[in-house]
Write a protein that holds these residues in place. Sequence first.
Motif, PDB file in Angstrom:
ATOM      1  N   MET A  83     -37.863  12.917 -11.435  1.00 23.31           N
ATOM      2  CA  MET A  83     -37.671  14.178 -10.721  1.00 23.31           C
ATOM      3  C   MET A  83     -37.873  15.383 -11.652  1.00 23.31           C
ATOM      4  O   MET A  83     -38.300  16.446 -11.219  1.00 23.31           O
ATOM      5  CB  MET A  83     -36.293  14.220 -10.063  1.00 23.31           C
ATOM      6  N   GLY A  84     -37.567  15.206 -12.921  1.00 26.92           N
ATOM      7  CA  GLY A  84     -37.854  16.267 -13.902  1.00 26.92           C
ATOM      8  C   GLY A  84     -39.360  16.505 -13.995  1.00 26.92           C
ATOM      9  O   GLY A  84     -39.836  17.646 -14.023  1.00 26.92           O
ATOM     10  N   LEU A  85     -40.102  15.412 -14.028  1.00 27.32           N
ATOM     11  CA  LEU A  85     -41.570  15.507 -14.028  1.00 27.32           C
ATOM     12  C   LEU A  85     -42.062  16.181 -12.758  1.00 27.32           C
ATOM     13  O   LEU A  85     -42.990  16.976 -12.778  1.00 27.32           O
ATOM     14  CB  LEU A  85     -42.181  14.099 -14.099  1.00 27.32           C
ATOM     15  N   LEU A  86     -41.415  15.818 -11.629  1.00 28.66           N
ATOM     16  CA  LEU A  86     -41.796  16.391 -10.334  1.00 28.66           C
ATOM     17  C   LEU A  86     -41.616  17.905 -10.342  1.00 28.66           C
ATOM     18  O   LEU A  86     -42.504  18.654  -9.916  1.00 28.66           O
ATOM     19  CB  LEU A  86     -40.924  15.763  -9.239  1.00 28.66           C
ATOM     20  N   ASN A  87     -40.453  18.372 -10.827  1.00 34.06           N
ATOM     21  CA  ASN A  87     -40.206  19.817 -10.877  1.00 34.06           C
ATOM     22  C   ASN A  87     -41.258  20.532 -11.712  1.00 34.06           C
ATOM     23  O   ASN A  87     -41.686  21.636 -11.391  1.00 34.06           O
ATOM     24  CB  ASN A  87     -38.802  20.106 -11.418  1.00 34.06           C
ATOM     25  N   ASP A  88     -41.702  19.883 -12.807  1.00 39.06           N
ATOM     26  CA  ASP A  88     -42.739  20.486 -13.655  1.00 39.06           C
ATOM     27  C   ASP A  88     -44.105  20.423 -12.965  1.00 39.06           C
ATOM     28  O   ASP A  88     -44.824  21.422 -12.863  1.00 39.06           O
ATOM     29  CB  ASP A  88     -42.800  19.760 -15.003  1.00 39.06           C
ATOM     30  N   ALA A  89     -44.435  19.248 -12.436  1.00 48.72           N
ATOM     31  CA  ALA A  89     -45.776  19.041 -11.869  1.00 48.72           C
ATOM     32  C   ALA A  89     -46.028  19.927 -10.661  1.00 48.72           C
ATOM     33  O   ALA A  89     -47.144  20.378 -10.426  1.00 48.72           O
ATOM     34  CB  ALA A  89     -45.958  17.569 -11.487  1.00 48.72           C
ATOM     35  N   TRP A  90     -44.992  20.163  -9.849  1.00 48.57           N
ATOM     36  CA  TRP A  90     -45.172  20.880  -8.595  1.00 48.57           C
ATOM     37  C   TRP A  90     -44.828  22.363  -8.692  1.00 48.57           C
ATOM     38  O   TRP A  90     -44.927  23.084  -7.704  1.00 48.57           O
ATOM     39  CB  TRP A  90     -44.305  20.243  -7.492  1.00 48.57           C
ATOM     40  N   SER A  91     -44.414  22.822  -9.877  1.00 46.07           N
ATOM     41  CA  SER A  91     -43.810  24.165  -9.962  1.00 46.07           C
ATOM     42  C   SER A  91     -44.756  25.303  -9.570  1.00 46.07           C
ATOM     43  O   SER A  91     -44.301  26.370  -9.172  1.00 46.07           O
ATOM     44  CB  SER A  91     -43.244  24.405 -11.359  1.00 46.07           C
ATOM     45  N   ASP A  92     -46.074  25.085  -9.641  1.00 43.38           N
ATOM     46  CA  ASP A  92     -47.010  26.145  -9.241  1.00 43.38           C
ATOM     47  C   ASP A  92     -47.478  25.972  -7.793  1.00 43.38           C
ATOM     48  O   ASP A  92     -48.261  26.767  -7.291  1.00 43.38           O
ATOM     49  CB  ASP A  92     -48.240  26.163 -10.163  1.00 43.38           C
ATOM     50  N   ASN A  93     -47.025  24.912  -7.131  1.00 37.63           N
ATOM     51  CA  ASN A  93     -47.477  24.640  -5.761  1.00 37.63           C
ATOM     52  C   ASN A  93     -46.925  25.651  -4.763  1.00 37.63           C
ATOM     53  O   ASN A  93     -45.807  26.156  -4.927  1.00 37.63           O
ATOM     54  CB  ASN A  93     -47.010  23.253  -5.293  1.00 37.63           C
ATOM     55  N   TRP A  94     -47.683  25.859  -3.703  1.00 40.26           N
ATOM     56  CA  TRP A  94     -47.211  26.686  -2.598  1.00 40.26           C
ATOM     57  C   TRP A  94     -45.909  26.083  -2.060  1.00 40.26           C
ATOM     58  O   TRP A  94     -45.795  24.871  -1.874  1.00 40.26           O
ATOM     59  CB  TRP A  94     -48.260  26.708  -1.492  1.00 40.26           C
ATOM     60  N   GLY A  95     -44.920  26.948  -1.768  1.00 44.46           N
ATOM     61  CA  GLY A  95     -43.686  26.502  -1.128  1.00 44.46           C
ATOM     62  C   GLY A  95     -42.708  25.792  -2.037  1.00 44.46           C
ATOM     63  O   GLY A  95     -41.664  25.319  -1.596  1.00 44.46           O
ATOM     64  N   PHE A  96     -43.027  25.731  -3.345  1.00 43.06           N
ATOM     65  CA  PHE A  96     -42.152  24.997  -4.270  1.00 43.06           C
ATOM     66  C   PHE A  96     -40.761  25.618  -4.342  1.00 43.06           C
ATOM     67  O   PHE A  96     -40.604  26.827  -4.455  1.00 43.06           O
ATOM     68  CB  PHE A  96     -42.763  24.969  -5.673  1.00 43.06           C
ATOM     69  N   VAL A  97     -39.740  24.752  -4.262  1.00 43.31           N
ATOM     70  CA  VAL A  97     -38.356  25.127  -4.528  1.00 43.31           C
ATOM     71  C   VAL A  97     -37.825  24.035  -5.448  1.00 43.31           C
ATOM     72  O   VAL A  97     -37.940  22.852  -5.125  1.00 43.31           O
ATOM     73  CB  VAL A  97     -37.517  25.163  -3.229  1.00 43.31           C
ATOM     74  N   PRO A  98     -37.265  24.391  -6.610  1.00 39.83           N
ATOM     75  CA  PRO A  98     -36.851  23.333  -7.544  1.00 39.83           C
ATOM     76  C   PRO A  98     -35.738  22.461  -6.972  1.00 39.83           C
ATOM     77  O   PRO A  98     -34.880  22.935  -6.228  1.00 39.83           O
ATOM     78  CB  PRO A  98     -36.365  24.114  -8.772  1.00 39.83           C
ATOM     79  N   LEU A  99     -35.767  21.195  -7.317  1.00 37.51           N
ATOM     80  CA  LEU A  99     -34.680  20.280  -6.967  1.00 37.51           C
ATOM     81  C   LEU A  99     -33.572  20.434  -8.014  1.00 37.51           C
ATOM     82  O   LEU A  99     -33.844  20.417  -9.210  1.00 37.51           O
ATOM     83  CB  LEU A  99     -35.176  18.836  -6.972  1.00 37.51           C
ATOM     84  N   THR A 100     -32.332  20.568  -7.562  1.00 39.35           N
ATOM     85  CA  THR A 100     -31.207  20.684  -8.494  1.00 39.35           C
ATOM     86  C   THR A 100     -30.793  19.285  -8.962  1.00 39.35           C
ATOM     87  O   THR A 100     -31.178  18.276  -8.374  1.00 39.35           O
ATOM     88  CB  THR A 100     -29.991  21.329  -7.810  1.00 39.35           C
ATOM     89  N   ASP A 101     -29.971  19.244 -10.019  1.00 39.56           N
ATOM     90  CA  ASP A 101     -29.506  17.950 -10.530  1.00 39.56           C
ATOM     91  C   ASP A 101     -28.778  17.151  -9.451  1.00 39.56           C
ATOM     92  O   ASP A 101     -28.954  15.942  -9.332  1.00 39.56           O
ATOM     93  CB  ASP A 101     -28.590  18.149 -11.746  1.00 39.56           C
TER      94      ASP A 101
END
Length: 388
Positions: free
Chosen positions: A226-244
Amino acid sequence: MSGHSDGPITIHPVKDKNDTREFVELAFRLNRGDPAWVPPLKGEVYSLLTPGKNPWFEHGKAQLFLARRKGRTVGRISAHIDELALAQPAEQGMGPGTGNWGLLEAEDEETTRALLVAAEDWLRRQGMHRSLGPLSISVWDEPGLLIEGFDNRPTVMMGHNSPLYRGWVEGTGYRPIKQLINYDVYVKEGFSPLVNRIVAAGEKNSRIQVRKVDKKNFDAEAALIMGLLNDAWSDNWGFVPLTDSEIAFVGKKLKTIVFEDLVRVAELDGEAVAFIIVLPNINELLIDMDGSLLPFNWARLLWWLRKPKSRALRVPLMGVAKKLQNSRMASTLAFMMIELIRRDAVRDYGTERGDIGWVLDDNQGMKAVAEAIDAKVNRVYQIYDKML
């Protein structure tokens, strides 16, 4: 769906357990006649809607509404605001002043209109100036309104709705701003010679290691992915980070349907830089369960989960570290992860096809991967917005 409108529609905010039960049950009543609708597990729906169970409520608030006509419930909708979405840059889709709606079910157009007005009024009172939806409830749950692909059943964790909703929603002034694409890919026979060459070259490259996840070490693996996911998707449209706490929640929810050989992490020079999560299609079972694990569905589910045979698998999440995106290495890693899982899935799960989605309509990298493995679009979801 009937179009009768005999009597005025009244809108009621959901206040108690009975209202909530009506909210959940309505979807079953309205969709029962649709052969492509897969009844969700009611327990999952309740936990999605319940503060204290769903950690989304730690940074979001929601109001549910019911529409009634002559004392009968004829529609439902949610209105919600996510503090983390408000904090995103506006050019990335969310941002300041943007509230959301979702979980729409309605008997007719008049009801839909009344529900959207109620949701918009609530958002306006919370200081919002733009309404974006449908999201149920976050962008990570079930985003978008289905606008293409009504005749095929969705795979696990994908939404389905009546084809009438599109016209009803657009009739109230919502304009499409983003499409989410789902691809269907036939995997039984393998991919093209070109893809196979890329995979073979990657397998010879000593810098690359593609490994299975270790379920004994599940929490750490989930946090890593999920840490990788937050990094990989961070520039995507509609991105909202997942909290711990959301990561822990998702991990717990997925733990029963995550299999070690269906999740891969790719390492480059010893560092985890890409991942793919593939889920067996539990919908093949849910279609007959009517939303309940009682009395005997628990046993069926547990038996199936011991070693599922799943003709279709779904790839809900896949990502490559931001620093590698749009590089040849990124596509090599993607093809390697997909092919390694394909081999295991065909051999051990009897899999014939896969669903890859959602893919944002402007995600050129993923679209190129989908085309290279000869995937075809089979469902399209649309997100709308409207200024308040």
